[in-house]
Design a protein around this motif. Structure first.
Motif, PDB file in Angstrom:
ATOM      1  N   GLY A  62     -10.438 -11.892  40.864  1.00 12.81           N
ATOM      2  CA  GLY A  62     -10.284 -11.098  42.088  1.00 12.81           C
ATOM      3  C   GLY A  62      -9.509  -9.828  41.836  1.00 12.81           C
ATOM      4  N   ALA A  63      -9.874  -8.775  42.591  1.00 10.49           N
ATOM      5  CA  ALA A  63      -9.232  -7.471  42.388  1.00 10.49           C
ATOM      6  C   ALA A  63      -8.643  -6.936  43.684  1.00 10.49           C
ATOM      7  N   GLY A  64      -8.267  -7.837  44.611  1.00  8.96           N
ATOM      8  CA  GLY A  64      -7.648  -7.414  45.871  1.00  8.96           C
ATOM      9  C   GLY A  64      -6.153  -7.194  45.717  1.00  8.96           C
ATOM     10  N   GLY A  65      -5.487  -7.026  46.851  1.00 11.44           N
ATOM     11  CA  GLY A  65      -4.055  -6.695  46.841  1.00 11.44           C
ATOM     12  C   GLY A  65      -3.200  -7.757  46.175  1.00 11.44           C
ATOM     13  N   ALA A  66      -3.533  -9.019  46.375  1.00 10.37           N
ATOM     14  CA  ALA A  66      -2.724 -10.075  45.764  1.00 10.37           C
ATOM     15  C   ALA A  66      -2.854 -10.029  44.243  1.00 10.37           C
ATOM     16  N   VAL A  76     -10.941 -10.133  36.500  1.00 13.77           N
ATOM     17  CA  VAL A  76     -12.346 -10.407  36.784  1.00 13.77           C
ATOM     18  C   VAL A  76     -12.685 -10.100  38.247  1.00 13.77           C
ATOM     19  N   SER A  77     -13.700  -9.241  38.426  1.00 13.93           N
ATOM     20  CA  SER A  77     -14.095  -8.836  39.776  1.00 13.93           C
ATOM     21  C   SER A  77     -15.607  -8.847  39.889  1.00 13.93           C
ATOM     22  N   ARG A  78     -16.116  -9.051  41.111  1.00 10.29           N
ATOM     23  CA  ARG A  78     -17.549  -8.938  41.318  1.00 10.29           C
ATOM     24  C   ARG A  78     -18.006  -7.508  41.101  1.00 10.29           C
ATOM     25  N   ASP A  79     -17.080  -6.567  41.226  1.00 11.85           N
ATOM     26  CA  ASP A  79     -17.411  -5.150  41.095  1.00 11.85           C
ATOM     27  C   ASP A  79     -16.439  -4.497  40.098  1.00 11.85           C
ATOM     28  N   THR A  97      -8.697 -14.706  44.617  1.00 10.68           N
ATOM     29  CA  THR A  97      -9.774 -14.376  45.559  1.00 10.68           C
ATOM     30  C   THR A  97      -9.654 -15.242  46.809  1.00 10.68           C
ATOM     31  N   THR A  98     -10.493 -14.940  47.786  1.00 13.13           N
ATOM     32  CA  THR A  98     -10.506 -15.725  49.018  1.00 13.13           C
ATOM     33  C   THR A  98     -11.395 -16.962  48.885  1.00 13.13           C
ATOM     34  N   VAL A  99     -11.964 -17.185  47.698  1.00 12.01           N
ATOM     35  CA  VAL A  99     -12.811 -18.370  47.489  1.00 12.01           C
ATOM     36  C   VAL A  99     -11.961 -19.630  47.678  1.00 12.01           C
TER      37      VAL A  99
END
Ligand code: ATR
Length: 275
Positions: free
Chosen positions: A126-130, A152-155, A187-189
């Motif tokens: 995940g590449a979000g704020g967290a 690792v990111s989807r984008d 990630t939010t998964v």
């Protein structure tokens, strides 16, 4: 003493355990303050922060999806928040909105409690704020001298913050390379009403781990049958998001109240997070 209002802004936010945790802290300290969860969609973040400042709130936490966007709405940033590039704690100082970040320190404390240190190969999903706070803690405190991080990111091509020793890659590439000693899901998964699975099978992620690797899923509560269960069955040391949630909350509360919290208060906060 007059009660003051505190809270967490998120979308979704109904699942948050922060209200219970901070209510327990106020009770242990004998304070009349209140801490509530506020459902604020992305477009409403600026207005919500200005409104809370005008109402004399004592402080706020930010969760998904506000941590990065908040940078643009703060009047000032603490060094940690600027370095990480995300805000999880807001302090109101004489009507100004000051952004802090206690997630990085919280993650480092949680990882150390699991025995993580001098890691040679880490993977952050995940590449979000967290993820920005987790990366900061890994690179600054948990990585060995030759250590590398797969982010690792989807984008993976999206504009991101370049960091030494961090390679931003996609899920397919993430599975190649030396065995991973520390895997973190940011990630939010697995979250309530979040996506059901990662872009690759969870078994494949677990297959990339070194024997006895540490796996931390910052999601709270821990989703049954998910990444942590599979990793534990493979012999890994696992931890869910409660430990990080606790320590980021302790340091947020210390910023708001301008005092340090004793072990009795920290214990009450931990108990409020439940099993
Ligand atoms: P925050 O900034 O608080 O972390 P966010 O930006 O909404 O919140 O972050 C959501 C995270 O969930 C991102 O890391 C996103 O990962 P990508 O970098 O791949 O975009 C991740 N996420 C959301 N839906 C996902 C899905 N279906 N599969 C994998 N990751 C997902």
């Amino acid at each position: 003493m007059l009660p003051r209002c505190f809270g967490v802004l998120g979308d979704p936010v109904a699942h948050s355990r922060s209200p219970a945790m901070h209510a327990a802290a106020f009770a242990a300290l004998g304070l009349p303050h209140r801490y509530l969860a506020f459902h604020v969609p992305p477009a409403g973040l600026g207005a919500a922060l200005r409104g809370a400042a005008a109402l004399g709130f004592g402080g706020l936490n930010l969760t998904v999806p506000h941590k990065v966007e908040a940078l643009a709405h703060c009047d000032a940033l603490a060094d940690e928040a600027r370095r990480i590039g995300a805000v999880n704690t807001i302090l109101f100082e004489r009507g100004t909105i000051v952004g802090h970040n206690t997630d990085g320190r919280g993650f480092a404390a949680a990882a150390r409690a699991l025995g993580v240190g001098a890691v040679r190969s880490a993977m952050v999903l995940g590449a979000g704020g967290a993820s920005l706070a987790v990366l900061d803690a890994i690179v600054g405190e948990l990585l060995g001298p030759e250590g590398q991080v797969r982010w690792v990111s989807r984008d993976p091509g999206a504009p991101g913050r370049d960091r030494d020793r961090v390679a931003r890659i996609g899920y397919a590439q993430a599975l190649a390379g030396p065995p991973v000693e520390l895997l973190v899901n940011t990630t939010t998964v697995g979250m309530a009403r979040g996506p059901a699975g990662f872009p690759v099978p969870t078994e494949a992620l677990v297959g990339a781990l070194a024997p006895g690797a540490a796996v931390i899923d910052i999601v709270v509560p821990r989703p049954a049958g998910g990444l942590l269960d599979l990793a534990a069955a493979a012999g890994c040391a696992v931890q869910d998001g409660r430990e990080m949630l606790l320590w980021q909350g302790v340091w947020a509360e210390e910023l708001w109240l301008g005092r340090s919290l004793g072990p009795d208060v920290v214990g009450a906060m931990w108990a409020a997070l439940g099993a």
